[in-house]
Design an enzyme around this catalytic site. Structure first.
Site, PDB file in Angstrom:
ATOM      1  N   ASN A  64       0.867  -1.168   0.000  1.00 47.04           N
ATOM      2  CA  ASN A  64       0.000   0.000   0.000  1.00 47.04           C
ATOM      3  C   ASN A  64       0.911   1.228   0.000  1.00 47.04           C
ATOM      4  OD1 ASN A  64      -1.803   2.033   0.547  1.00 47.04           O
ATOM      5  ND2 ASN A  64      -2.352   1.325   2.611  1.00 47.04           N
ATOM      6  N   TRP A  65       1.053   1.828  -1.163  1.00 46.32           N
ATOM      7  CA  TRP A  65       1.996   2.956  -1.277  1.00 46.32           C
ATOM      8  C   TRP A  65       1.449   4.220  -0.628  1.00 46.32           C
ATOM      9  CZ3 TRP A  65       4.087   2.709  -7.055  1.00 46.32           C
ATOM     10  CH2 TRP A  65       4.711   1.474  -7.253  1.00 46.32           C
ATOM     11  N   HIS A  77      -9.557   0.948   4.791  1.00 50.48           N
ATOM     12  CA  HIS A  77      -8.302   1.169   5.513  1.00 50.48           C
ATOM     13  C   HIS A  77      -8.574   2.116   6.680  1.00 50.48           C
ATOM     14  CE1 HIS A  77      -4.259   2.480   6.466  1.00 50.48           C
ATOM     15  NE2 HIS A  77      -3.831   1.387   5.854  1.00 50.48           N
ATOM     16  N   GLU A 120      -7.024   4.554   7.787  1.00 52.55           N
ATOM     17  CA  GLU A 120      -6.836   5.983   7.479  1.00 52.55           C
ATOM     18  C   GLU A 120      -8.061   6.544   6.776  1.00 52.55           C
ATOM     19  OE1 GLU A 120      -3.065   5.514   5.501  1.00 52.55           O
ATOM     20  OE2 GLU A 120      -2.147   4.984   7.423  1.00 52.55           O
ATOM     21  N   GLY A 134       2.475   2.345  10.805  1.00 58.46           N
ATOM     22  CA  GLY A 134       3.440   3.434  10.669  1.00 58.46           C
ATOM     23  C   GLY A 134       4.098   3.854  11.968  1.00 58.46           C
ATOM     24  N   SER A 180       3.486  -1.955  10.404  1.00 59.65           N
ATOM     25  CA  SER A 180       4.942  -1.989  10.636  1.00 59.65           C
ATOM     26  C   SER A 180       5.555  -3.361  10.334  1.00 59.65           C
ATOM     27  CB  SER A 180       5.272  -1.552  12.064  1.00 59.65           C
ATOM     28  OG  SER A 180       4.842  -0.215  12.268  1.00 59.65           O
ATOM     29  N   GLY A 240       5.000   1.387   4.707  1.00 54.50           N
ATOM     30  CA  GLY A 240       6.342   1.974   4.566  1.00 54.50           C
ATOM     31  C   GLY A 240       7.345   1.081   3.849  1.00 54.50           C
TER      32      GLY A 240
HETATM   33  P1  PGA Z   1       2.832   0.374   7.651  1.00 52.69           P
HETATM   34  O1  PGA Z   1       1.365   0.544   7.017  1.00 52.69           O
HETATM   35  O2  PGA Z   1       3.397  -0.909   7.098  1.00 52.69           O
HETATM   36  O3  PGA Z   1       3.594   1.581   7.198  1.00 52.69           O
HETATM   37  O4  PGA Z   1       2.659   0.311   9.129  1.00 52.69           O
HETATM   38  C1  PGA Z   1       0.542  -0.560   6.795  1.00 52.69           C
HETATM   39  C2  PGA Z   1      -0.778  -0.098   6.219  1.00 52.69           C
HETATM   40  O5  PGA Z   1      -1.317   0.927   6.660  1.00 52.69           O
HETATM   41  O6  PGA Z   1      -1.330  -0.750   5.318  1.00 52.69           O
END
Ligand code: PGA
Length: 252
Positions: free
Chosen positions: A9-10, A96, A98, A174, A213, A235
């Site tokens: 997921n960029w 997601h 976010e 993240g 992460s 990331g």
């Molecule tokens: P992350 O994000 O690997 O940077 O923690 C994962 C995601 O939100 O899909």
């Protein structure tokens, strides 16, 4: 045998030319890396077309990070599922955290987005997961159960066959903090149980990815768990080498 998936997921990163470079790096490095793993990249909408071209001839699949809840029409700024499908996407990330947190996506919206995804032949990667307060209050099971019941339970048996779930604890996204492999296994097994309550044995075929992460140094331990079928990577998906190395985490 469940599919093994490593999806990148960029998010809102890379300019088109950088995205093309990254995709080419993934395609070139993929070579002999874990032939049994399905690698998917999900760039921003703006570079889907160019990334699709860069991936031609490789087995790296393409996904989008979102789609509109409506089919078409006067929805300024939205991108329809039919549009991303036309650009070569096979997958779409939906729900997601976010999107839920910053853009107010509710189960009601997500039900419509899921319908749009299926109507256009896309496989949704449906995200669930609790935030830190919910985890600390021991509510994580209830939270993911509700996120599944309110959306996934509305799918037909046929649609359910084309679904990927991503469990992403918000506190691990993240932040550099990962769920332990045991924490991941515990909740993945629970998610499978919730899916089985509605879809029976088909739940055994549904890939459940871990996200938050995830990186080359911790993927192997997490992916070794029975109910973890891969990862949704943020990331670490921005570096072709790291992204592919995560796929090497599969030993099973
Ligand atoms: P992350 O994000 O690997 O940077 O923690 C994962 C995601 O939100 O899909």
């Amino acid at each position: 045998m469940r599919k093994k998936i490593v999806a990148g997921n960029w998010k809102m990163n890379t300019l088109p030319a950088e995205g093309v470079e990254l995709a080419k790096g993934v395609a070139a490095g993929r070579g002999t890396v874990c032939p049994s793993v399905n690698f998917i990249v999900c760039p921003p909408f703006t570079h889907l077309s160019e990334v699709a071209a860069a991936l031609k001839g490789s087995d790296i699949e393409l996904g989008a990070q979102n789609c509109a809840a409506e089919a078409k029409g006067a929805y300024t700024g939205e991108v329809a599922a039919s549009m991303i499908a036309a650009l070569g996407c096979k997958y779409v990330i939906l729900g997601h955290s976010e999107r839920r947190q910053y853009y107010g996506e509710t189960s009601e919206t997500l039900n419509k987005k899921m319908e749009q995804a299926y109507a256009n032949g896309l496989t949704p990667i449906y995200c669930v997961g609790e935030n830190l307060a919910e985890r600390e209050a021991d509510k994580h099971f209830d939270v993911v159960k509700a996120q599944i019941e309110e959306v996934v339970y509305n799918l037909t048996a046929e649609q359910f066959k084309h679904l990927v779930i991503a469990y992403e604890p918000v506190w691990a996204i993240g932040t550099g903090k990962t769920a332990t492999a045991d924490q991941a296994q515990e909740i993945h097994a629970y998610i499978r149980k919730v899916l089985a309550a509605k879809f029976g044995e088909a739940a055994d075929e549904c890939p459940i990815l871990y996200g938050g992460s995830c990186k080359p140094s911790n993927a192997a331990e997490i992916f070794a768990k029975q109910d973890v079928d891969g990862g949704l990577i943020g990331g670490a998906a921005l570096k072709a080498e790291d992204f592919l190395a995560i796929g090497q985490g599969f030993s099973k």
